[in-house]
Enzyme design. Sequence first.
Site, PDB file in Angstrom:
ATOM      1  N   SER A 171       0.866  -1.183   0.000  1.00  0.00           N
ATOM      2  CA  SER A 171       0.000   0.000   0.000  1.00  0.00           C
ATOM      3  C   SER A 171       0.899   1.227   0.000  1.00  0.00           C
ATOM      4  O   SER A 171       1.979   1.216   0.618  1.00  0.00           O
ATOM      5  CB  SER A 171      -0.882   0.031   1.247  1.00  0.00           C
ATOM      6  OG  SER A 171      -1.476   1.311   1.401  1.00  0.00           O
ATOM      7  N   TYR A 214      -2.025  -0.828  10.002  1.00  0.00           N
ATOM      8  CA  TYR A 214      -2.100  -1.211   8.582  1.00  0.00           C
ATOM      9  C   TYR A 214      -0.818  -0.815   7.851  1.00  0.00           C
ATOM     10  O   TYR A 214      -0.221  -1.614   7.127  1.00  0.00           O
ATOM     11  CB  TYR A 214      -3.315  -0.535   7.954  1.00  0.00           C
ATOM     12  CG  TYR A 214      -3.517  -0.837   6.483  1.00  0.00           C
ATOM     13  CD1 TYR A 214      -4.057  -2.043   6.067  1.00  0.00           C
ATOM     14  CD2 TYR A 214      -3.175   0.106   5.516  1.00  0.00           C
ATOM     15  CE1 TYR A 214      -4.246  -2.311   4.721  1.00  0.00           C
ATOM     16  CE2 TYR A 214      -3.361  -0.152   4.172  1.00  0.00           C
ATOM     17  CZ  TYR A 214      -3.904  -1.363   3.779  1.00  0.00           C
ATOM     18  OH  TYR A 214      -4.082  -1.619   2.444  1.00  0.00           O
TER      19      TYR A 214
END
Length: 271
Positions: free
Chosen positions: A128, A141
């Site tokens: 990401s 995350y």
Amino acid sequence: MNTALVTGATSGIGQAVAEVLIARGYRVIGTSRNTSSVADPIPGVEYRDLDLTVPESIKAFVDGIADIEVDVLINNAGESQCGPLEELPIEAVTRLFQLNVFGAIELTQAVLPGMRERGSGKIVMIGSMLASFPLAYRSSYAATKAAIKGFATAARYELKPFGIDITTVEPGSIATGLSARRTKYCGPHSPYLRDFTTVISQLDAKEAVGITAERVALTVLEAIEDKKTLPIYAVGSNAPAVFLAKRLLPRSVLEAFTARAYGLPSKRAAH
Ligand SMILES: NC(=O)c1ccc[n+]([C@@H]2O[C@H](COP(=O)([O-])OP(=O)(O)OC[C@H]3O[C@@H](n4cnc5c(N)ncnc54)[C@H](OP(=O)(O)O)[C@@H]3O)[C@@H](O)[C@H]2O)c1
């Protein structure tokens, strides 16, 4: 025919990758936690059960692919988690690392011996852009995506001599509906609630107008088929300009800019 294994092939990016690879002539094994309830199966994809948070499920899946020569592994399945670091339940953080990192590493370890013996293979971690540009309330995350990128970037040197390429694709905001599935941990009376709500609503809005999963799938295909695989492929959220800014601007400027862009204060009264 090359065989590709795509985890989390039932929705969003994984589904689009499976579709692109089928169109490209690959044999595709796609995973789901529950293959009997795949809403929109892609013709040609061989679905297999895999829950990356359950050790027995990983073992059964790995045993089941023991006789298959996997040429390409796409570690895509993942959870999107958010919350202030102070309030993230450690069980939730553990689950996130098990799914986003340890499960992917275990699968990678399972396919590597065959790839090494055949002298070829491609492994793609779906990371990401939050790993390159960490953001408030996305600490767990961002940490999982940084971890998976760290594994891949370091192992490139180990695997290259055996003809195996490993890389990370870093998507920005992608319109997959992931916002609705994001796990959230912020108490109703949390001192962080105001800022948390501001940041997450902006993230949700960006995701809603993000690029398509199909666009990311084309970048994944590029990562698989490039003769010289790059360490990172970033796509979406204006990636080229944002990475250029990171190279050019001092860290403190970038941090202040990010905080301002997400409406985060530099100071709050003690609470
Ligand atoms: N969307 C974005 O904006 C964005 C941005 C950057 C990175 N990413 C990353 O891209 C990847 C895919 O995201 P997405 O937006 O396409 O998400 P998604 O639509 O929610 O798809 C997630 C996939 O993971 C599978 N999955 C969920 N929990 C699992 C578990 N415990 N074990 C095994 N599989 C599981 C799901 O399959 P089943 O439900 O069938 O099991 C589903 O196919 C993720 O790693 C995510 O972090 C997404």
